[in-house]
Design a protein around this motif. Structure first.
Motif, short mmCIF file in Angstrom:
data_model
loop_
_atom_site.label_atom_id
_atom_site.label_comp_id
_atom_site.label_asym_id
_atom_site.label_seq_id
_atom_site.Cartn_x
_atom_site.Cartn_y
_atom_site.Cartn_z
N CYS A 181 2.31 -5.88 -3.62
CA CYS A 181 2.34 -6.47 -2.28
C CYS A 181 0.98 -7.06 -1.91
CB CYS A 181 2.70 -5.37 -1.28
SG CYS A 181 2.75 -5.89 0.44
N LYS A 182 1.03 -8.12 -1.15
CA LYS A 182 -0.17 -8.72 -0.58
C LYS A 182 -0.16 -8.53 0.94
CE LYS A 182 -0.63 -12.22 -4.23
NZ LYS A 182 -1.78 -11.56 -4.89
N PRO A 183 -1.31 -8.46 1.56
CA PRO A 183 -1.39 -8.28 3.01
C PRO A 183 -1.47 -9.62 3.73
CG PRO A 183 -3.57 -8.06 2.11
CD PRO A 183 -2.66 -8.36 0.93
N THR A 184 -1.21 -9.58 5.01
CA THR A 184 -1.45 -10.75 5.85
C THR A 184 -2.94 -10.87 6.14
OG1 THR A 184 -1.21 -9.50 7.91
CG2 THR A 184 0.80 -10.46 6.97
N ALA A 185 -3.35 -12.02 6.65
CA ALA A 185 -4.76 -12.21 7.03
C ALA A 185 -5.17 -11.22 8.11
CB ALA A 185 -4.97 -13.65 7.51
N TYR A 186 -4.24 -10.91 9.00
CA TYR A 186 -4.53 -9.94 10.07
C TYR A 186 -4.78 -8.55 9.48
CZ TYR A 186 -3.81 -6.83 14.04
OH TYR A 186 -3.97 -5.84 14.99
N GLY A 191 -9.07 -4.20 7.81
CA GLY A 191 -9.77 -3.34 6.87
C GLY A 191 -8.96 -2.90 5.67
N ILE A 192 -7.85 -3.57 5.39
CA ILE A 192 -7.08 -3.18 4.21
C ILE A 192 -7.90 -3.42 2.95
CG2 ILE A 192 -5.93 -5.38 3.67
CD1 ILE A 192 -3.31 -3.77 3.45
N TRP A 193 -7.72 -2.56 1.98
CA TRP A 193 -8.46 -2.68 0.72
C TRP A 193 -7.61 -3.48 -0.26
CZ3 TRP A 193 -9.82 1.98 -2.96
CH2 TRP A 193 -10.70 1.53 -3.95
N THR A 194 -8.16 -4.59 -0.77
CA THR A 194 -7.44 -5.43 -1.72
C THR A 194 -8.17 -5.47 -3.05
OG1 THR A 194 -8.54 -7.43 -0.90
CG2 THR A 194 -6.39 -6.89 0.06
N PHE A 195 -7.40 -5.71 -4.10
CA PHE A 195 -7.97 -5.82 -5.45
C PHE A 195 -8.59 -7.21 -5.62
CE2 PHE A 195 -8.07 -6.19 -10.04
CZ PHE A 195 -8.35 -4.89 -10.45
N GLU A 196 -9.68 -7.28 -6.35
CA GLU A 196 -10.34 -8.57 -6.57
C GLU A 196 -10.35 -8.92 -8.04
OE1 GLU A 196 -14.20 -8.68 -4.84
OE2 GLU A 196 -13.51 -8.08 -2.84
N GLY A 198 -8.42 -11.22 -11.51
CA GLY A 198 -7.34 -11.03 -12.46
C GLY A 198 -5.96 -11.20 -11.86
N ALA A 199 -4.97 -10.70 -12.57
CA ALA A 199 -3.58 -10.86 -12.16
C ALA A 199 -3.25 -10.12 -10.87
CB ALA A 199 -2.66 -10.37 -13.28
N LEU A 200 -4.05 -9.12 -10.52
CA LEU A 200 -3.78 -8.32 -9.32
C LEU A 200 -4.57 -8.81 -8.11
CD1 LEU A 200 -3.85 -4.72 -10.88
CD2 LEU A 200 -1.94 -6.33 -10.72
N ASP A 201 -5.24 -9.93 -8.23
CA ASP A 201 -6.11 -10.42 -7.16
C ASP A 201 -5.36 -10.52 -5.83
OD1 ASP A 201 -8.67 -11.50 -6.31
OD2 ASP A 201 -7.60 -13.39 -6.03
N GLY A 222 0.45 1.44 -5.62
CA GLY A 222 -0.85 0.90 -5.93
C GLY A 222 -0.89 -0.61 -6.06
N PHE A 223 -2.07 -1.12 -6.35
CA PHE A 223 -2.27 -2.56 -6.51
C PHE A 223 -1.32 -3.16 -7.55
CE2 PHE A 223 -6.68 -0.87 -5.71
CZ PHE A 223 -6.80 -1.33 -4.41
N ASN A 224 -1.02 -2.36 -8.57
CA ASN A 224 -0.20 -2.81 -9.69
C ASN A 224 1.29 -2.57 -9.49
OD1 ASN A 224 -0.30 -0.05 -9.76
ND2 ASN A 224 -1.21 0.11 -11.80
#
Length: 249
Positions: A181-186, A191-196, A198-201, A222-224
């Protein structure tokens, strides 16, 4: 009291088609810009015509992090259409960030602050009176709820670790593109933590309602796209929220 039961998804081609649609929705990226604001109901499936794998627009919530242009329509993935025409849906994106509980202590879904937030602040912000009228009360009687000594009467809820595995199958290695899942800009601004990289960006982690290895931890995805049954601390404040609903149009 009428109990909500989770119907098992049909196997075979129907399940494979749903998983393929979910994966394709994820791979198209996150609609958290002005594009989301401009997307009209006509470009999404009508509630009554929706089927498993459809995208619908229902309710509004801040998503592009620009409050001057109002709230954006919430996109939901239809995971199941039941015999009575009701739709089991989950938000396409992580819409916000909240801890499972505001402090690290022994809790349950029945007592956590996240359940209170979903059925209070979020619900009253995201839906109009007319929309609230078609959101069913979620009366679950599975073992997780029964162990808390009460039946949940939630209109907005999170998937359990069992349900999320039912509707989003594991890949061969235990991950799941469809669950990622990806988050919205909001949500990112909150403060959501996102992966930076590669394929999980850009992927985020998101809460499930199930507890983890003890009652001070809660399970999450998780991110994956992997389900982490052991969970993390309930007061962790950088995981996303993907609300789920049962809509009866």
């Amino acid at each position: 009291m009428k109990k909500r039961t989770t119907h098992r998804s049909k196997k075979g081609k129907k399940r494979l088609l749903l998983l393929a649609v979910l994966a394709s929705l994820f791979l198209t990226g996150c609609g958290n810009s002005a594009e989301t604001k401009n997307q009209t109901d006509e470009t999404l499936t009508d509630l009554k015509a929706a089927k498993a794998g459809s995208l619908i627009a229902f309710g509004h919530y801040e998503q592009d992090n620009d409050t001057s242009n109002g709230k954006e329509p919430i996109e939901w993935i239809v995971l199941e259409k039941r015999e009575d025409g009701s739709l089991l849906v989950m938000s396409r994106y992580a819409l916000d960030v909240q801890p499972y509980h505001i402090e690290r202590k022994s809790v349950s879904w029945m007592t956590c602050t996240l359940r209170e937030w979903l059925n209070g602040s979020f619900m009253n912000t995201a839906f109009s009176t007319d929309e609230l009228a078609v959101i069913s009360t979620d009366n679950s009687s599975n073992a997780e709820y029964a162990s808390y000594g009460a039946d949940a009467e939630d209109r907005v809820f999170l998937f359990s670790k069992f349900e999320v595995r039912e509707y989003f199958a594991d890949d061969a290695d235990g991950d799941s593109v469809a669950r990622a899942c990806k988050p919205t800009a909001y949500a990112k601004a909150q403060g959501i933590w996102t992966f930076e990289g590669g394929a999980l960006d850009g992927n985020c982690r998101w809460w499930l309602r199930s507890l983890g290895d003890d009652t001070t931890n809660a399970a999450y995805v998780g991110f994956n796209g992997r389900v982490y049954d052991l969970g993390c601390m309930v007061n962790r404040d950088n995981l996303g929220i993907r609300p789920a609903l049962v809509i009866k149009p």
